[in-house]
Design a protein around this motif. Sequence first.
Motif: not given
Length: 425
Positions: A22, A109-110, A115, A185, A200
């Motif tokens: 992360a 993106d996250t 990641l 996720s 994260p």
Amino acid sequence: MGRRGRAVAAVLLAASAALGVAGAPGAVAVPADGGGGHQTTAWLPQPTGPYPIGTTSLHLTDAGREDPWQPGRKRELMISFWYPTARPAAGEQRARYMVPAAGEHFGGDTGVGKLNYGVQPGSTDWSGILTHARQDAPARPGGPRPVVLYSPGLGDPRSWGTALVEDLASRGYVVVTIDHTYEASEVAFPGGDLATSVFPAMLGQPGLDIGAVLRKSLSTRVDDTRFVLDELAGLRRVPGLPTGLAASLDLDRIGMVGHSAGGFTALQTMHDDPRIAAGINMDGQMHFPGPDGQTGVFLPSVAQDGLDRPFLLMGTRSEDSGSYHGQPGWDALWQHSTGWRADLTLDGSRHGSYTDAESLLPQLARQGAITPDELAEEVGTIRPDRAELATRSYVASFFDRWLRGHDDHLLDGPSARFPEMTYER
């Protein structure tokens, strides 16, 4: 150690997930179109068994347990069933790999696509990938059939093992895949709610005890799995399931397989719950670090006590994997166990080789969504078709032997069919 293993240190093997990446995702490619317009896509390998496949999902709520990651809320899970059916899927009958909201987050993106696996955000249409399963199809008559539970790696969604799961279902198993909510996720619930990972944000906290987080994660995963087992026993009372599905489960023949943290989960749950007769750990380290995530070796109860039922360890050529001799948790488990056991190492592989990364990422790399260096870091240099065939063959051989009493002798010793697989007993 590998890129993710250095960040979390030797715990739930190397690339075990969002905890390790992360803060420091690797370099990624810019898609050929500059990030706009056309998205890359890919396909899963065909299952090898004789049966067409059905799939359906189920929302579960554990009324007796508070969510460890969200105090004040009951623990909610999503699971999927994969099972033999009578007719193959065609056209729009084929289930999506991920629902659109989950696919968008996974590839953002996250999300874990970036990641954990270095895929350029927004580059891939994850929900456009189709499985080989017919959505909500009736179960094929002829059961009951042995049941296999699947637990994904830390941060990964339950869909990230679909190629293996579909293959087992096509061979006559009912497979139940489990999402570990707020660790995965993202988890898409009916009605449109999307529960995303707490990790994260957690990693930015000063003084975070990574060892404690990982112990909490494992405990939560084991509780999730045992709750799912409880719910399977009452499945006949659940309305709206596909015809014949509940009756097709043989709950006297249950196995479990998992990747990375899911492999750790499989064997720890097997230790804690006698309902699981046989288990496979695919590249999941079985010890905890200290608070800094990098020093200390603390063994879980499964490694200290051992197992009295059959288990299979499947390692890779990642720096912190390989033979059980070189892994403190695996070695302790081996020495303390009395049940049948074997250890395999797939030459040329990396941590992601036992997941859908092996089949999907090479296709995405050819379209510019991931760099060649990232690709090699995630799945190594082994040919994807050989890694997929070896994984499917050994997993099926193990469960056929211990859940069905059918022994093809692949697990008796080294095999000329698979020279890339190092075998130890």
